[in-house]
Design a protein around this motif. Structure first.
Motif, short mmCIF file in Angstrom:
data_model
loop_
_atom_site.label_atom_id
_atom_site.label_comp_id
_atom_site.label_asym_id
_atom_site.label_seq_id
_atom_site.Cartn_x
_atom_site.Cartn_y
_atom_site.Cartn_z
N ALA A 1 0.88 -1.60 0.19
CA ALA A 1 -0.18 -0.31 -0.08
C ALA A 1 0.46 1.49 -0.39
CB ALA A 1 -0.93 -0.69 1.63
N ALA A 2 2.15 1.15 0.57
CA ALA A 2 2.89 2.46 0.54
C ALA A 2 3.69 2.60 -0.83
CB ALA A 2 4.25 2.54 1.66
N VAL A 3 3.81 2.27 -1.33
CA VAL A 3 4.50 1.80 -2.89
C VAL A 3 3.04 2.01 -3.49
CG1 VAL A 3 5.73 0.70 -4.58
CG2 VAL A 3 5.92 0.11 -2.42
N GLN A 4 2.05 1.82 -3.16
CA GLN A 4 1.27 1.86 -4.53
C GLN A 4 0.30 3.70 -4.37
OE1 GLN A 4 -2.39 -0.06 -3.51
NE2 GLN A 4 -3.87 1.28 -4.59
N ASN A 5 0.77 4.03 -3.11
CA ASN A 5 0.33 5.55 -2.49
C ASN A 5 1.46 5.80 -2.62
OD1 ASN A 5 -1.74 5.82 -0.32
ND2 ASN A 5 -1.01 4.98 0.84
N MET A 6 3.17 6.04 -2.60
CA MET A 6 4.01 6.93 -3.70
C MET A 6 4.29 6.61 -4.74
SD MET A 6 8.44 5.24 -3.61
CE MET A 6 7.83 4.67 -5.06
N ASN A 7 3.45 5.74 -5.33
CA ASN A 7 2.80 5.83 -7.55
C ASN A 7 2.32 7.18 -6.90
OD1 ASN A 7 5.01 4.06 -7.94
ND2 ASN A 7 3.23 2.90 -7.80
N CYS A 8 1.25 6.41 -6.30
CA CYS A 8 0.23 8.01 -6.38
C CYS A 8 0.57 9.50 -6.46
CB CYS A 8 -1.47 7.80 -5.71
SG CYS A 8 -2.06 6.62 -6.11
N MET A 9 1.68 9.34 -5.56
CA MET A 9 1.99 10.99 -5.21
C MET A 9 2.88 11.16 -5.97
SD MET A 9 2.78 9.80 -1.22
CE MET A 9 3.15 12.09 -0.66
N PHE A 10 3.46 10.75 -6.89
CA PHE A 10 4.84 11.51 -7.48
C PHE A 10 4.28 11.10 -9.05
CE2 PHE A 10 7.20 10.71 -4.65
CZ PHE A 10 8.11 11.49 -4.22
N GLY A 11 2.23 10.78 -9.38
CA GLY A 11 2.16 10.45 -10.69
C GLY A 11 2.47 9.29 -11.49
N LEU A 12 2.67 8.57 -10.60
CA LEU A 12 3.45 7.36 -11.94
C LEU A 12 1.73 5.75 -11.56
CD1 LEU A 12 6.56 6.91 -9.99
CD2 LEU A 12 5.67 7.69 -12.41
N ASP A 13 1.98 5.23 -12.42
CA ASP A 13 0.49 3.53 -12.59
C ASP A 13 0.31 3.84 -11.52
OD1 ASP A 13 -0.29 1.27 -12.54
OD2 ASP A 13 -0.33 2.42 -14.40
N GLN A 14 -0.22 3.28 -10.54
CA GLN A 14 0.03 3.21 -9.40
C GLN A 14 -0.12 1.14 -9.49
OE1 GLN A 14 -3.87 2.36 -7.43
NE2 GLN A 14 -4.63 4.44 -8.08
N THR A 15 0.26 0.64 -10.39
CA THR A 15 0.74 -0.72 -9.97
C THR A 15 2.21 -0.82 -10.35
OG1 THR A 15 0.92 -0.47 -12.71
CG2 THR A 15 -1.13 -1.47 -11.26
N LEU A 16 3.13 0.31 -10.47
CA LEU A 16 4.64 0.08 -10.60
C LEU A 16 5.57 -0.16 -9.85
CD1 LEU A 16 5.77 3.58 -12.49
CD2 LEU A 16 5.60 1.20 -13.50
N GLY A 17 6.01 -1.50 -9.39
CA GLY A 17 6.63 -2.40 -8.73
C GLY A 17 6.18 -2.77 -7.92
N LEU A 18 4.89 -3.58 -8.68
CA LEU A 18 3.67 -3.86 -7.48
C LEU A 18 3.45 -5.90 -8.60
CD1 LEU A 18 1.77 -1.33 -5.66
CD2 LEU A 18 3.44 -2.68 -5.05
N GLY A 19 3.98 -5.47 -9.72
CA GLY A 19 3.59 -7.49 -10.12
C GLY A 19 2.59 -7.29 -10.48
N ALA A 20 1.72 -6.38 -10.81
CA ALA A 20 -0.30 -6.28 -11.58
C ALA A 20 0.20 -5.40 -12.99
CB ALA A 20 -0.74 -5.37 -10.76
#
Length: 335
Positions: A316-335
């Protein structure tokens, strides 16, 4: 590349966060800190990181972290975390706090349930709650995000769309079971192998600290005050959460529940509405949540499963980081 610092890097959630960021195409870990073991290579603390991260533990110096990082994941215990987050915020760092210190909106509620004064009470009520499925716009603009609790995630995601649609009553029972990793890495008697193996036990009945979090976030999202009875159980497995939730509503059935979920989470990459009862092994090691609904007399039973260390914490923290930096939510999360 997003430069990521991990404060309190010796625990399970910190290890999982580092593991996920190591495979993130647009982020890299640039600092790991601890109040003890300073100078120790992180791979000596988490042996699975051998050959994957060449950093040593340092003290959490806010100025140094401000120079080395763009965002910090704070993996400290409650109360201790808020003091550190305040110092980090003064360095204009973006922070994702994995403790409970900023999840609630009221200092009085926090002090009642956590039996300590809040170190930064004036900040409460102004922090984005880190469930992108519900609060993505707030998270995107935030400098500080309160990462959700693992149990609350498993309860809030199934309940939020139903309460907002007004199709269920507000008297709700949540029965949850979690793996031993949910208690953290610090040794405790109840979590020793001979105590936990071949056994299941309820704990903190009627007084678990995640109960007010569930109520507060549901009220925040749906505008409805709920009466939630939450009972957690410790189960003899490493990771995973299964929440069984009992709801009632006029002219409500499982098919209607699933329809509302599918509409609410049509753009949510990690939420999946399934037809048969899900198991924790179906989501182990992933950031995914599986949910279903089953008719049971005058009630509908909601079932949700997630990995408490990934979607319940570090994923969830990585997903939130992605949102905070305008990235795709799935980056680094294997989806």
């Amino acid at each position: 590349m997003i430069r990521v610092g991990v404060v309190g890097a010796t625990g399970y959630t910190a290890f999982e966060a580092i593991r996920l960021i190591n495979r993130h195409p647009q982020a890299t870990v640039t600092a790991v800190t601890s109040r003890k073991d300073v100078g120790t290579p992180i791979s000596d603390v988490h042996r699975a990181l051998t050959g994957q991260l060449d950093l040593s533990l340092s003290l959490a110096d806010p100025q140094q972290l401000g120079a080395d990082c763009d965002v910090v994941l704070c993996c400290l215990p409650h109360a201790a975390s808020a003091e550190t987050v305040r110092a980090l915020s003064e360095q204009d760092l973006r922070v994702i706090d994995l403790s409970a210190d900023f999840r609630l909106r009221s200092a009085a509620v926090y002090e009642r349930w956590y039996a300590t004064e809040h170190p930064w009470p004036e900040r409460l009520g102004e922090v984005a709650y880190g469930l992108p499925e519900l609060f993505a716009e707030e998270i995107a603009d935030a400098r500080l995000v309160a990462n959700p609790g693992c149990y609350p995630t498993s309860a809030i995601l199934p309940l939020a769309p139903l309460l907002k649609a007004g199709v269920i009553e507000t008297d709700i029972i949540v029965d949850s079971k979690s793996g031993v990793s949910g208690a953290g890495r610090t040794p405790k008697l109840a979590n020793l192998y001979c105590e936990a193996n071949e056994s299941i036990a309820a704990y903190s009945v009627g007084k678990h600290r995640h109960q007010p979090e569930v109520v507060d976030v549901l009220d925040r999202f749906a505008g409805v005050q709920t009466d939630v009875l939450f009972t957690p159980h410790l189960t003899p497995m490493d990771r995973g959460i299964l929440s069984t939730i009992y709801v009632q509503g006029r002219e409500l059935d499982a098919q209607r529940v699933k329809q509302l979920w599918q509409e609410a989470y049509a753009e949510a990459p990690f939420l999946h509405v399934v037809d048969s009862p899900p198991a924790t092994k179906h989501v182990s090691g992933t950031n995914h949540v599986h949910m279903t609904a089953i008719d049971a007399g005058k009630r509908v039973v909601l079932l949700s499963v997630l990995d408490n260390v990934v979607k319940g914490a570090s994923g969830a923290a990585v997903q939130n980081m992605n949102c905070m930096f305008g990235l795709d939510q799935t980056l680094g999360l294997g989806a």
